[in-house]
Scaffold this active site. Structure first.
Site, short mmCIF file in Angstrom:
data_model
loop_
_atom_site.label_atom_id
_atom_site.label_comp_id
_atom_site.label_asym_id
_atom_site.label_seq_id
_atom_site.Cartn_x
_atom_site.Cartn_y
_atom_site.Cartn_z
N HIS A 4 0.83 -1.20 0.00
CA HIS A 4 0.00 0.00 0.00
C HIS A 4 0.87 1.26 0.00
O HIS A 4 1.61 1.50 0.94
CB HIS A 4 -0.90 -0.03 1.24
N ARG A 5 0.79 2.02 -1.09
CA ARG A 5 1.63 3.21 -1.27
C ARG A 5 3.11 2.85 -1.12
O ARG A 5 3.89 3.57 -0.53
CB ARG A 5 1.22 4.33 -0.31
N GLU A 26 0.92 -0.56 -4.90
CA GLU A 26 -0.12 0.42 -5.19
C GLU A 26 0.40 1.82 -4.92
O GLU A 26 1.09 2.04 -3.91
CB GLU A 26 -1.35 0.14 -4.33
N ASP A 86 -0.62 6.30 -5.70
CA ASP A 86 -1.66 7.27 -6.03
C ASP A 86 -1.07 8.37 -6.90
O ASP A 86 0.08 8.78 -6.70
CB ASP A 86 -2.19 7.91 -4.74
N HIS A 94 -0.74 11.12 -2.51
CA HIS A 94 -2.12 10.73 -2.19
C HIS A 94 -3.06 11.91 -2.03
O HIS A 94 -4.17 11.92 -2.56
CB HIS A 94 -2.13 9.89 -0.91
N GLU A 126 -3.60 4.27 -8.71
CA GLU A 126 -4.90 4.82 -8.34
C GLU A 126 -4.99 6.27 -8.78
O GLU A 126 -4.16 7.10 -8.42
CB GLU A 126 -5.13 4.73 -6.83
N LYS A 156 -6.30 9.81 -8.52
CA LYS A 156 -6.84 10.57 -7.39
C LYS A 156 -7.50 11.89 -7.79
O LYS A 156 -8.26 12.45 -7.02
CB LYS A 156 -5.72 10.88 -6.38
N ASP A 158 0.13 -2.07 4.44
CA ASP A 158 1.26 -1.17 4.71
C ASP A 158 2.52 -1.97 5.04
O ASP A 158 3.62 -1.42 5.03
CB ASP A 158 0.94 -0.26 5.90
#
Length: 223
Positions: free
Chosen positions: A6-7, A33, A35, A47, A99, A101, A216
């Protein structure tokens, strides 16, 4: 079940930085992943719509030039990366979930992909809560896999996923149930769940048969 950092690996390094992405790869993530927001017709990996939380700057993205944003410290001396930089770091190593945003991100992404080698696109997924952006991606490039991020109304999100012929639906941990997993699978959708950080939660997702989890801490899938 895929482990999606995640990120990057934001539990271990500053989120959405190249350091975080390298850490996710080091920890064994299958996918990463990130953003993206559009700034000066370029995609920057961040993000929020503001820089306050993740950099040493203050204010909204739109109040900064591209060069000014790149000069900020995104943590531990890292700067806000461009999508192109992330593509170069991840190609051939991990899958990449981008993703979208902000407004305009779908059009800019498809323009970038027109000049991107196929090797970069083989393991790529474009997701968003913003259905107009995903619609534009699908309209401009029918070969790109898309994932619908589900909000509180999962019925509506599944309807969008069907309309867009999406590859996957991404459901919040607190909303996932056997019913939703089975329904999505019956429609041919992969089910990815966010954000799953506790080992006990990861084990439960395995039991439910979900296809991947965002975490995370990417190493916890094997803990």
């Amino acid at each position: 079940m895929l482990m999606i950092g995640h990120r990057g690996a934001m539990g271990c390094a500053p989120e959405n930085t190249l350091l975080s992405i390298h850490k996710a790869i080091e920890l064994g993530a299958d996918w990463v992943e990130i953003d993206v927001h559009c700034v000066a017709d370029k995609l920057l990996v961040i993000h929020d719509e503001t820089v306050d939380r993740t950099t040493n700057g203050r204010g909204k993205l739109i109040d900064y030039s591209f060069e000014e944003l790149r000069a900020l410290d995104a943590g531990l001396g890292q700067r806000i990366p461009t999508l192109q930089e992330v593509l170069e770091v991840t190609v051939g190593k991990v899958g990449l979930n981008i993703e979208l945003k902000g407004l305009g991100t779908g059009k800019v992404l498809t323009s970038l992909l027109r000049n991107t080698p196929e090797t970069y696109k083989n393991k790529m997924l474009v997701s968003s809560f913003l259905m107009p952006e995903l619609e534009q991606v699908v309209r401009l490039n029918q070969h790109v896999k898309v994932g619908v991020l589900a909000g509180n109304n999962i019925n509506e999100s599944i309807a969008w996923a069907t309309k867009l012929k999406a590859f996957s639906i991404h459901i919040r941990l607190q909303k996932v149930t056997p019913k939703w997993v089975d329904r999505a699978h019956d429609l041919g959708l992969k089910v990815y769940v966010y954000t799953v950080n506790k080992v006990v939660q990861i084990r439960r997702m395995k039991e439910l048969g979900v296809d991947g989890v965002f975490s995370d801490y990417p190493n916890r899938l094997t803990s």
